[in-house]
Scaffold this active site. Structure first.
Site, mmCIF file in Angstrom:
data_model
loop_
_atom_site.group_PDB
_atom_site.id
_atom_site.type_symbol
_atom_site.label_atom_id
_atom_site.label_comp_id
_atom_site.label_asym_id
_atom_site.label_seq_id
_atom_site.Cartn_x
_atom_site.Cartn_y
_atom_site.Cartn_z
ATOM 1 N N ASN A 9 0.873 -1.179 0.000
ATOM 2 C CA ASN A 9 0.000 0.000 0.000
ATOM 3 C C ASN A 9 0.907 1.224 0.000
ATOM 4 O O ASN A 9 1.507 1.557 1.017
ATOM 5 C CB ASN A 9 -0.900 -0.029 1.252
ATOM 6 C CG ASN A 9 -1.694 1.254 1.414
ATOM 7 O OD1 ASN A 9 -1.783 2.071 0.486
ATOM 8 N ND2 ASN A 9 -2.278 1.438 2.591
ATOM 9 N N TRP A 10 0.972 1.853 -1.142
ATOM 10 C CA TRP A 10 1.888 2.997 -1.286
ATOM 11 C C TRP A 10 1.360 4.276 -0.636
ATOM 12 O O TRP A 10 2.083 5.262 -0.553
ATOM 13 C CB TRP A 10 2.165 3.266 -2.771
ATOM 14 C CG TRP A 10 3.169 2.336 -3.373
ATOM 15 C CD1 TRP A 10 3.852 1.331 -2.744
ATOM 16 C CD2 TRP A 10 3.640 2.344 -4.732
ATOM 17 N NE1 TRP A 10 4.702 0.717 -3.626
ATOM 18 C CE2 TRP A 10 4.588 1.315 -4.846
ATOM 19 C CE3 TRP A 10 3.328 3.115 -5.855
ATOM 20 C CZ2 TRP A 10 5.239 1.040 -6.053
ATOM 21 C CZ3 TRP A 10 3.965 2.842 -7.048
ATOM 22 C CH2 TRP A 10 4.918 1.813 -7.147
ATOM 23 N N HIS A 95 -9.608 1.266 4.538
ATOM 24 C CA HIS A 95 -8.336 1.389 5.245
ATOM 25 C C HIS A 95 -8.523 2.286 6.467
ATOM 26 O O HIS A 95 -9.294 3.244 6.426
ATOM 27 C CB HIS A 95 -7.264 1.962 4.311
ATOM 28 C CG HIS A 95 -5.903 1.923 4.930
ATOM 29 N ND1 HIS A 95 -5.468 2.901 5.787
ATOM 30 C CD2 HIS A 95 -4.903 1.009 4.849
ATOM 31 C CE1 HIS A 95 -4.247 2.581 6.200
ATOM 32 N NE2 HIS A 95 -3.880 1.443 5.649
ATOM 33 N N GLU A 97 -6.861 4.627 7.673
ATOM 34 C CA GLU A 97 -6.643 6.061 7.435
ATOM 35 C C GLU A 97 -7.879 6.699 6.794
ATOM 36 O O GLU A 97 -8.217 7.844 7.080
ATOM 37 C CB GLU A 97 -5.369 6.265 6.591
ATOM 38 C CG GLU A 97 -4.131 6.022 7.443
ATOM 39 C CD GLU A 97 -2.916 5.515 6.691
ATOM 40 O OE1 GLU A 97 -2.862 5.623 5.456
ATOM 41 O OE2 GLU A 97 -2.010 4.978 7.369
ATOM 42 N N GLU A 167 -5.713 -5.035 10.333
ATOM 43 C CA GLU A 167 -4.672 -4.041 10.587
ATOM 44 C C GLU A 167 -4.956 -3.316 11.892
ATOM 45 O O GLU A 167 -5.737 -2.349 11.916
ATOM 46 C CB GLU A 167 -4.627 -3.021 9.444
ATOM 47 C CG GLU A 167 -4.307 -3.632 8.098
ATOM 48 C CD GLU A 167 -3.685 -2.590 7.162
ATOM 49 O OE1 GLU A 167 -2.554 -2.806 6.732
ATOM 50 O OE2 GLU A 167 -4.330 -1.562 6.899
ATOM 51 N N GLY A 173 2.309 2.083 10.759
ATOM 52 C CA GLY A 173 3.265 3.186 10.640
ATOM 53 C C GLY A 173 3.964 3.531 11.940
ATOM 54 O O GLY A 173 4.629 4.553 12.043
ATOM 55 N N SER A 213 3.171 -2.294 10.209
ATOM 56 C CA SER A 213 4.624 -2.388 10.409
ATOM 57 C C SER A 213 5.214 -3.747 10.019
ATOM 58 O O SER A 213 6.090 -4.264 10.710
ATOM 59 C CB SER A 213 4.989 -2.021 11.844
ATOM 60 O OG SER A 213 4.613 -0.679 12.119
HETATM 61 P P1 PGA Z 1 2.704 0.190 7.592
HETATM 62 O O1 PGA Z 1 1.246 0.431 6.941
HETATM 63 O O2 PGA Z 1 3.228 -1.100 7.025
HETATM 64 O O3 PGA Z 1 3.513 1.374 7.166
HETATM 65 O O4 PGA Z 1 2.502 0.098 9.067
HETATM 66 C C1 PGA Z 1 0.345 -0.624 6.760
HETATM 67 C C2 PGA Z 1 -0.941 -0.123 6.159
HETATM 68 O O5 PGA Z 1 -1.377 0.987 6.517
HETATM 69 O O6 PGA Z 1 -1.559 -0.795 5.317
#
Ligand code: PGA
Length: 249
Positions: A9-10, A95, A97, A167, A173, A213
């Site tokens: 996932n960029w 997601h 976010e 997740e 992150g 992560s």
């Molecule tokens: P990350 O992100 O690997 O940078 O923790 C994962 C994601 O948000 O899909």
């Protein structure tokens, strides 16, 4: 046997030129990696470049989001058919976010899943709890609500075309990965939810990715868990070498 999937996932990274450079470096690293499906979720603006760069390879391209209507006066939105039109085969949905920063609800996630399936785009649906929820022992409840509301009204046949990603928000992150045991436990719980709602063989065949992560040095432990069928990788998917090592775990 569930075929593993390693998806990148960029997020909001990479210009067209950086996309082309990435694929030049990445393709040779995974050329003979036939043990898993490889997917990259790129920003809308470079989907065309990514599809072109991945042509003839074993890498599929995903969008990071979509809107549920087919077309219309929805300034700034992208329809499922537009994604298919540029060569996407997958799309992320829900997601964390999107949920946290852009007000994505389980009801919207539900509409987006149905819209994606209607044009044969495979949704990779993300669910997961926040730190406060885990600390308050609410993880299962939160996951259950996201699952039941997100997948409401789907047939078992439709559900069989979905990929799930667990997740935990506190691991995204942050460099703080869930231990393989924590991931394994939640994945097993999710498979139980799938069984309760959609029965077998759907639950048994459901692919559940772990995200948060994931790095070259922790992928092996995660993949060793019985219910972990792959990974959704953010930061470490931006670099061809590190994403290559994760794919070739
Ligand atoms: P990350 O992100 O690997 O940078 O923790 C994962 C994601 O948000 O899909």
């Amino acid at each position: 046997m569930r075929r593993p999937i390693i998806a990148g996932n960029w997020k909001m990274y990479k210009t067209a030129r950086e996309t082309v450079e990435f694929f030049e470096q990445f393709k040779p690293l995974v050329k003979i990696s036939h043990h898993c499906d490889i997917v990259i979720a790129a920003p809308f603006t470079v989907l065309v470049d990514a599809v072109k760069a991945a042509e003839g390879s074993n890498i599929a391209i995903a969008a990071q989001d979509l809107f549920w209507e087919a077309e219309g006066a929805y300034t700034g939105e992208i329809s499922p058919l537009m994604l298919v039109d540029v060569g996407c085969r997958y799309t992320l949905v829900g997601h964390s976010e999107r949920r946290q920063l852009f007000g994505e609800t389980n009801q919207n996630v539900n509409k987006k899943i149905k819209a994606a399936l209607s044009v044969n785009l495979t949704p990779i649906v993300c669910i997961g709890e926040m730190l406060e929820e885990r600390e308050a022992n609410q993880t299962q409840k939160v996951i259950q609500t996201q699952f039941l509301e997100g997948f409401a009204g789907l047939t078992a046949q439709a559900f069989s075309r979905i990929i799930l990603a667990y997740e935990p928000v506190w691991a995204i992150g942050t460099g703080r990965t869930a231990t393989p045991e924590i991931a394994g436990e939640v994945h097993e719980y999710i498979r139980g939810l799938a069984d309760a709602s959609f029965g077998q063989p759907g639950a048994r065949n459901l692919r559940i990715l772990y995200g948060g992560s994931v790095k070259p040095d922790n992928i092996k432990g995660l993949m060793a868990q019985a219910h972990v069928d792959g990974a959704l990788v953010g930061g470490a998917s931006l670099n061809a070498d590190s994403f290559g090592s994760i794919v070739n775990f």
